[in-house]
Design a protein around this motif. Structure first.
Motif, mmCIF file in Angstrom:
data_model
loop_
_atom_site.group_PDB
_atom_site.id
_atom_site.type_symbol
_atom_site.label_atom_id
_atom_site.label_comp_id
_atom_site.label_asym_id
_atom_site.label_seq_id
_atom_site.Cartn_x
_atom_site.Cartn_y
_atom_site.Cartn_z
ATOM 1 N N ILE A 1 4.918 8.870 10.417
ATOM 2 C CA ILE A 1 3.862 9.624 9.747
ATOM 3 C C ILE A 1 2.999 10.488 10.662
ATOM 4 N N ASN B 1 11.752 1.878 1.473
ATOM 5 C CA ASN B 1 10.811 1.043 2.224
ATOM 6 C C ASN B 1 11.462 -0.190 2.819
ATOM 7 N N ALA C 1 9.620 -5.143 -6.951
ATOM 8 C CA ALA C 1 8.866 -6.045 -6.065
ATOM 9 C C ALA C 1 9.490 -7.429 -6.162
ATOM 10 N N GLY C 2 9.021 -8.341 -5.308
ATOM 11 C CA GLY C 2 9.574 -9.697 -5.262
ATOM 12 C C GLY C 2 8.739 -10.670 -6.087
ATOM 13 N N HIS D 1 13.329 -7.937 -7.492
ATOM 14 C CA HIS D 1 14.601 -7.851 -6.737
ATOM 15 C C HIS D 1 15.207 -9.221 -6.473
ATOM 16 N N LYS E 1 4.232 -10.230 -9.066
ATOM 17 C CA LYS E 1 4.190 -8.853 -8.564
ATOM 18 C C LYS E 1 4.783 -7.901 -9.598
ATOM 19 N N PRO F 1 0.800 -1.231 0.000
ATOM 20 C CA PRO F 1 0.000 0.000 0.000
ATOM 21 C C PRO F 1 0.828 1.274 0.000
ATOM 22 N N VAL F 2 2.006 1.259 0.627
ATOM 23 C CA VAL F 2 2.849 2.449 0.593
ATOM 24 C C VAL F 2 3.519 2.556 -0.781
ATOM 25 N N CYS G 1 11.479 5.767 4.945
ATOM 26 C CA CYS G 1 10.142 5.418 5.444
ATOM 27 C C CYS G 1 10.154 4.137 6.252
ATOM 28 N N GLY G 2 10.849 3.112 5.764
ATOM 29 C CA GLY G 2 10.844 1.820 6.444
ATOM 30 C C GLY G 2 12.014 0.969 5.997
ATOM 31 N N PHE H 1 11.072 9.620 8.879
ATOM 32 C CA PHE H 1 9.844 10.259 9.375
ATOM 33 C C PHE H 1 8.901 9.201 9.924
ATOM 34 N N ASN I 1 2.523 -11.421 1.186
ATOM 35 C CA ASN I 1 1.296 -10.679 0.849
ATOM 36 C C ASN I 1 1.401 -10.130 -0.560
ATOM 37 N N TYR J 1 13.500 -5.931 9.819
ATOM 38 C CA TYR J 1 12.671 -5.929 11.029
ATOM 39 C C TYR J 1 12.810 -7.213 11.849
HETATM 40 P P1 NDP Z 1 3.910 -4.024 2.334
HETATM 41 O O1 NDP Z 1 2.515 -4.469 2.131
HETATM 42 O O2 NDP Z 1 4.635 -3.465 1.178
HETATM 43 O O3 NDP Z 1 4.677 -5.287 2.941
HETATM 44 C C1 NDP Z 1 6.025 -5.358 3.117
HETATM 45 C C2 NDP Z 1 6.739 -5.786 1.825
HETATM 46 O O4 NDP Z 1 8.122 -5.631 2.011
HETATM 47 C C3 NDP Z 1 6.597 -7.246 1.468
HETATM 48 O O5 NDP Z 1 5.396 -7.530 0.791
HETATM 49 C C4 NDP Z 1 7.805 -7.463 0.562
HETATM 50 O O6 NDP Z 1 7.471 -7.125 -0.778
HETATM 51 C C5 NDP Z 1 8.794 -6.410 1.058
HETATM 52 N N1 NDP Z 1 9.971 -7.040 1.651
HETATM 53 C C6 NDP Z 1 10.041 -7.768 2.781
HETATM 54 N N2 NDP Z 1 11.303 -8.198 2.978
HETATM 55 C C7 NDP Z 1 12.026 -7.729 1.945
HETATM 56 C C8 NDP Z 1 13.396 -7.839 1.579
HETATM 57 N N3 NDP Z 1 14.267 -8.534 2.315
HETATM 58 N N4 NDP Z 1 13.805 -7.207 0.468
HETATM 59 C C9 NDP Z 1 12.929 -6.506 -0.280
HETATM 60 N N5 NDP Z 1 11.614 -6.379 0.002
HETATM 61 C C10 NDP Z 1 11.182 -6.989 1.106
HETATM 62 O O7 NDP Z 1 3.994 -2.973 3.536
HETATM 63 P P2 NDP Z 1 3.532 -1.440 3.654
HETATM 64 O O8 NDP Z 1 3.249 -0.862 2.325
HETATM 65 O O9 NDP Z 1 2.486 -1.370 4.696
HETATM 66 O O10 NDP Z 1 4.840 -0.756 4.257
HETATM 67 C C11 NDP Z 1 5.980 -0.490 3.458
HETATM 68 C C12 NDP Z 1 7.076 0.141 4.310
HETATM 69 O O11 NDP Z 1 6.628 1.388 4.843
HETATM 70 C C13 NDP Z 1 7.487 -0.709 5.518
HETATM 71 O O12 NDP Z 1 8.881 -0.618 5.676
HETATM 72 C C14 NDP Z 1 6.789 -0.013 6.672
HETATM 73 O O13 NDP Z 1 7.423 -0.249 7.904
HETATM 74 C C15 NDP Z 1 6.894 1.430 6.227
HETATM 75 N N6 NDP Z 1 5.948 2.342 6.867
HETATM 76 C C16 NDP Z 1 6.462 3.437 7.514
HETATM 77 C C17 NDP Z 1 5.656 4.365 8.104
HETATM 78 C C18 NDP Z 1 6.265 5.569 8.754
HETATM 79 O O14 NDP Z 1 5.557 6.327 9.409
HETATM 80 N N7 NDP Z 1 7.560 5.787 8.604
HETATM 81 C C19 NDP Z 1 4.191 4.190 8.111
HETATM 82 C C20 NDP Z 1 3.730 3.030 7.346
HETATM 83 C C21 NDP Z 1 4.594 2.144 6.760
HETATM 84 P P3 NDP Z 1 8.152 -7.871 -2.049
HETATM 85 O O15 NDP Z 1 7.564 -9.244 -2.093
HETATM 86 O O16 NDP Z 1 7.762 -7.017 -3.176
HETATM 87 O O17 NDP Z 1 9.625 -7.898 -1.796
#
Ligand code: NDP
Length: 337
Positions: free
Chosen positions: A277, A218, A175-176, A195, A180, A155-156, A240-241, A275, A326, A246
């Motif tokens: 949010i 992210n 994306a992975g 990636h 995707k 969603p982000v 952002c993340g 930041f 997801n 984690y």
């Molecule tokens: P997502 O629905 O995008 O879920 C996380 C995704 O991260 C996974 O689907 C996966 O996507 C990817 N991921 C996980 N591990 C890895 C890895 N090792 N390498 C690359 N990609 C990986 O989450 P959100 O959209 O909800 O959140 C995205 C980011 O934003 C997060 O880091 C979250 O903590 C951050 N965030 C920060 C906020 C703030 O206030 N600073 C507020 C809200 C969110 P894929 O399969 O494509 O790799």
């Protein structure tokens, strides 16, 4: 009333053993309160941080407490003047349970006539707000610039990628996995990359012939490694993340490359800004809600949601979210409308 409480703090990925499913009586309400029934529970990466007692920007969930989270609820009964039985609300105080009591704080009314109520947990809520502020305020994207974003079907990331296109950027979205990656192409990004590809760094370099002006961070990990040498002078990095980290409990093994990072920040005069949010941007929520509401209604921003069934599936859902299982914004359907 079923509730998931935190049973223990995870080392590594969170597992079912870290949670306990408890059943209790329906809570009673007093004057000024409402009883809420959960219809949707949002699962978000930040929840992993709240399970840990490592120092952070927010207090951890205490052992034995109900896990926190955003929920979309129906009002079951109300002794609060502003709410009536049947109202739809977005709450940040109920968390992982079937029913919760609210005093009206951190509670927002939802109008189902404006579209699916669950979207308040995604593009029209916290994740969409995060995408909008991080990109527009810190990223400062300009037409013709190259924007890179990963976790780009979430969603982000998906919202960042599409706002980037609306600003006239060349958008490289990551994306992975192939499924995707193909979804990203359907969003109209300029280049979509997986990636997990062995030559990912070379593919990213080829996709950014003029370098990178905005990297919306992210994930961290191997993606940031591939981005670092491609950053242009005065590039901006909304931090952002770091979801790739984690579940880490210690720093990764390997050579210390901190000085490579700091010398790149200096030589390229990068702006790197973290930041949180709602801490940093609460006063701009109305601006976001109006702008994003317009974009979604006009069909300019597309939104993908994955709904999993039943409160019992929440722990497994969170584990999978942190590992990229997801596909789209992950929500749990806890009960009927
Ligand atoms: P997502 O629905 O995008 O879920 C996380 C995704 O991260 C996974 O689907 C996966 O996507 C990817 N991921 C996980 N591990 C890895 C890895 N090792 N390498 C690359 N990609 C990986 O989450 P959100 O959209 O909800 O959140 C995205 C980011 O934003 C997060 O880091 C979250 O903590 C951050 N965030 C920060 C906020 C703030 O206030 N600073 C507020 C809200 C969110 P894929 O399969 O494509 O790799």
């Amino acid at each position: 009333n079923r509730q998931w409480t935190l049973a223990s703090r995870p080392a590594g990925a969170p597992g079912k053993e870290n949670f306990r499913l408890q059943t209790g009586a329906l809570p009673e309400i007093e004057e000024g309160q409402l009883l809420l029934r959960t219809v949707y529970l949002s699962l978000d990466p930040y929840m992993r941080g709240r399970m840990s007692d490592a120092e952070s920007y927010a207090e951890p969930v205490a052992i034995g407490d109900v896990m926190l989270g955003g929920t979309v609820n129906r009002v079951v009964s109300s002794r609060h003047p502003d709410y009536q039985t049947g109202d739809w609300v977005l709450s940040y105080t109920v968390g992982w349970q079937d029913y919760g009591v609210s005093d009206g704080s951190m509670l927002f009314k939802l109008d189902p006539a404006h579209g699916p109520v669950s979207h308040a947990l995604g593009v029209l809520g916290m994740p969409g707000f995060t995408a909008y502020m991080g990109l527009m305020d810190i990223g400062q994207p300009k037409a013709g610039e190259t924007l890179v974003v990963a976790a780009a079907t979430g969603p982000v990331g998906a919202t960042v990628a599409q706002i980037g296109k609306l600003q006239g950027c060349r958008v490289v979205a990551i994306a992975g996995g192939e499924q995707k990656r193909r979804h990203l192409e359907s969003l109209g990004v300029d280049v979509a990359l997986d990636h997990r590809a062995e030559d990912f760094a070379a593919q990213l370099s080829a996709a950014c012939p003029k370098g990178i002006d905005v990297y919306y961070e992210n994930v961290g990990g191997a993606i940031f490694d591939a981005v670092l040498p491609l950053l242009n002078t005065r590039a901006r990095i909304p931090l952002c993340g770091l979801v790739a980290h984690y579940n880490d409990s210690e720093l990764p093994a390997g050579p210390d490359r901190l000085s490579l990072l700091t010398s790149t920040i200096l030589a390229k005069r990068l702006t790197v800004r973290g930041f949180i949010i709602f801490d940093d941007y609460a006063d701009r929520y109305t601006e976001f809600a109006e702008q994003m509401g317009r974009w979604v209604t006009e069909g300019k921003i597309d939104y993908l949601e994955q709904v999993i069934d039943g409160l019992e599936s929440a722990p497994e859902g969170l584990r999978g979210l942190l590992e990229g299982e997801n596909f789209g914004k992950l929500v749990v359907r806890v009960g009927p409308d």
